[in-house]
Design a protein around this motif. Sequence first.
Motif, PDB file in Angstrom:
ATOM      1  N   LEU A 157      -5.441 -12.620  15.616  1.00  0.00           N
ATOM      2  CA  LEU A 157      -5.960 -13.844  14.236  1.00  0.00           C
ATOM      3  C   LEU A 157      -4.679 -13.850  13.515  1.00  0.00           C
ATOM      4  O   LEU A 157      -4.685 -15.201  12.986  1.00  0.00           O
ATOM      5  N   TYR A 158      -4.379 -12.971  12.974  1.00  0.00           N
ATOM      6  CA  TYR A 158      -3.118 -12.690  11.970  1.00  0.00           C
ATOM      7  C   TYR A 158      -1.963 -13.735  12.386  1.00  0.00           C
ATOM      8  O   TYR A 158      -1.526 -14.613  12.014  1.00  0.00           O
ATOM      9  N   LYS A 159      -1.665 -13.479  13.728  1.00  0.00           N
ATOM     10  CA  LYS A 159      -0.753 -14.307  14.189  1.00  0.00           C
ATOM     11  C   LYS A 159      -1.030 -15.766  14.233  1.00  0.00           C
ATOM     12  O   LYS A 159       0.107 -16.630  13.930  1.00  0.00           O
ATOM     13  N   LYS A 160      -2.264 -16.263  14.433  1.00  0.00           N
ATOM     14  CA  LYS A 160      -2.452 -17.691  14.503  1.00  0.00           C
ATOM     15  C   LYS A 160      -2.416 -18.178  12.844  1.00  0.00           C
ATOM     16  O   LYS A 160      -2.208 -19.539  12.733  1.00  0.00           O
ATOM     17  N   PHE A 161      -2.384 -17.245  11.946  1.00  0.00           N
ATOM     18  CA  PHE A 161      -2.453 -17.747  10.788  1.00  0.00           C
ATOM     19  C   PHE A 161      -0.820 -17.494  10.250  1.00  0.00           C
ATOM     20  O   PHE A 161      -0.412 -17.513   8.861  1.00  0.00           O
ATOM     21  N   GLY A 162       0.198 -17.267  11.051  1.00  0.00           N
ATOM     22  CA  GLY A 162       1.516 -17.319  10.624  1.00  0.00           C
ATOM     23  C   GLY A 162       2.191 -15.894  10.430  1.00  0.00           C
ATOM     24  O   GLY A 162       3.390 -15.762  10.192  1.00  0.00           O
ATOM     25  N   PHE A 163       1.439 -14.975  10.634  1.00  0.00           N
ATOM     26  CA  PHE A 163       1.867 -13.717  10.440  1.00  0.00           C
ATOM     27  C   PHE A 163       2.853 -13.163  11.761  1.00  0.00           C
ATOM     28  O   PHE A 163       2.297 -13.578  12.799  1.00  0.00           O
ATOM     29  N   SER A 164       3.895 -12.409  11.531  1.00  0.00           N
ATOM     30  CA  SER A 164       4.617 -11.899  12.899  1.00  0.00           C
ATOM     31  C   SER A 164       4.751 -10.364  12.481  1.00  0.00           C
ATOM     32  O   SER A 164       4.842  -9.893  11.689  1.00  0.00           O
ATOM     33  N   LEU A 165       4.956  -9.750  13.655  1.00  0.00           N
ATOM     34  CA  LEU A 165       5.090  -8.467  13.756  1.00  0.00           C
ATOM     35  C   LEU A 165       6.541  -7.965  13.167  1.00  0.00           C
ATOM     36  O   LEU A 165       7.523  -8.894  13.510  1.00  0.00           O
ATOM     37  N   MET A 166       6.550  -6.866  12.522  1.00  0.00           N
ATOM     38  CA  MET A 166       7.899  -6.331  12.004  1.00  0.00           C
ATOM     39  C   MET A 166       8.202  -5.166  12.794  1.00  0.00           C
ATOM     40  O   MET A 166       7.440  -4.401  13.134  1.00  0.00           O
ATOM     41  N   SER A 167       9.748  -5.155  12.955  1.00  0.00           N
ATOM     42  CA  SER A 167      10.313  -3.870  13.452  1.00  0.00           C
ATOM     43  C   SER A 167      10.529  -2.948  12.753  1.00  0.00           C
ATOM     44  O   SER A 167      10.656  -1.804  13.148  1.00  0.00           O
ATOM     45  N   ASP A 168      10.330  -3.026  11.359  1.00  0.00           N
ATOM     46  CA  ASP A 168      10.332  -1.879  10.368  1.00  0.00           C
ATOM     47  C   ASP A 168       9.254  -1.699   9.622  1.00  0.00           C
ATOM     48  O   ASP A 168       8.183  -2.718   9.706  1.00  0.00           O
ATOM     49  N   ASN A 169       9.004  -0.700   8.669  1.00  0.00           N
ATOM     50  CA  ASN A 169       7.968  -0.356   8.121  1.00  0.00           C
ATOM     51  C   ASN A 169       8.463  -1.105   6.461  1.00  0.00           C
ATOM     52  O   ASN A 169       9.484  -1.641   6.476  1.00  0.00           O
ATOM     53  N   LEU A 170       7.306  -1.103   5.822  1.00  0.00           N
ATOM     54  CA  LEU A 170       7.603  -2.091   4.480  1.00  0.00           C
ATOM     55  C   LEU A 170       8.694  -1.341   3.431  1.00  0.00           C
ATOM     56  O   LEU A 170       9.494  -1.995   2.747  1.00  0.00           O
ATOM     57  N   ASP A 171       8.886   0.041   3.583  1.00  0.00           N
ATOM     58  CA  ASP A 171       9.923   0.592   2.981  1.00  0.00           C
ATOM     59  C   ASP A 171      11.290   0.229   3.603  1.00  0.00           C
ATOM     60  O   ASP A 171      12.198   0.937   3.101  1.00  0.00           O
TER      61      ASP A 171
END
Length: 190
Positions: A157-171
Motif C-alpha cells: 500500500l505504501y508503495k502505491k503512495f510513492g514510498f520506496s524501500l531504503m537500503s539504510d536506516n534512518l540514522d
Amino acid sequence: MLDKSIPYHEVWMKRQLKLPVATANLPCGFSFQFYQVGDEKAWAEIETSVLEFESKSDAITYFQRTFAPYKEKLAQQMLFIVAPNGEKVATCTAWQKQIQRQSYPLFHWLAVKPEYQGLGLATALVAQILTLFQKLMKEESTIYLHTQTWSHDAIFLYKKFGFSLMSDNLDGSINVDYPIVMQLMTALEK
C-alpha cells in the motif's frame, strides 16, 4: 494484521513530501477525528488488535512514554477513523523522530482493527496523513516510515503512495535486513 508466519525483518521507507497524493474517500458513515484526551485507550485497543502489542496495558505504556508528553501535537497530528457506531477503528500519526538533534518526519503507527480491514480505511488514512504532512511542513522534505516484513500488505500500500524501500536506516547506518527484505517482497509480490 501482522503476518507472523514469515520472518521478521526491519524495513525503512521514504517518500518525497511534494509528490502528489492520490485521493481516497472513506466509506459512507465513517469519519476522521483528531486525537482527544482519553483516546490513548482507543489507540491501544486498535494497535493491540493488529498484534503490535501483547496487551492493551503494554500499548498504553508505550503511548504514555512516546506520545503523552505532546498532547498539543497529538491533537493536530494523530488521526483516527470513527465508524458509524462511534467506535474508533483505525489510526495513524504524522509524527517526528529526533536523531542527533535533527527532526525527521515520520509516518507512524498505521493500524485498522481486523474486523474493519478491506473497507479502504487504510488507504484513506494514508492519503489523509500524507496530505496532513504537506500542510504541516513548510519546506521540502522527505517523509520516512518504519515498518517490518510482517506488515507486507501495508508495504505494498505504501508503495502505491510513492514510498520506496531504503537500503539504510534512518540514522544512515546500513540496514543489514535490506537484501533479505527485497527478496521477500519480490516473492510476496508474485
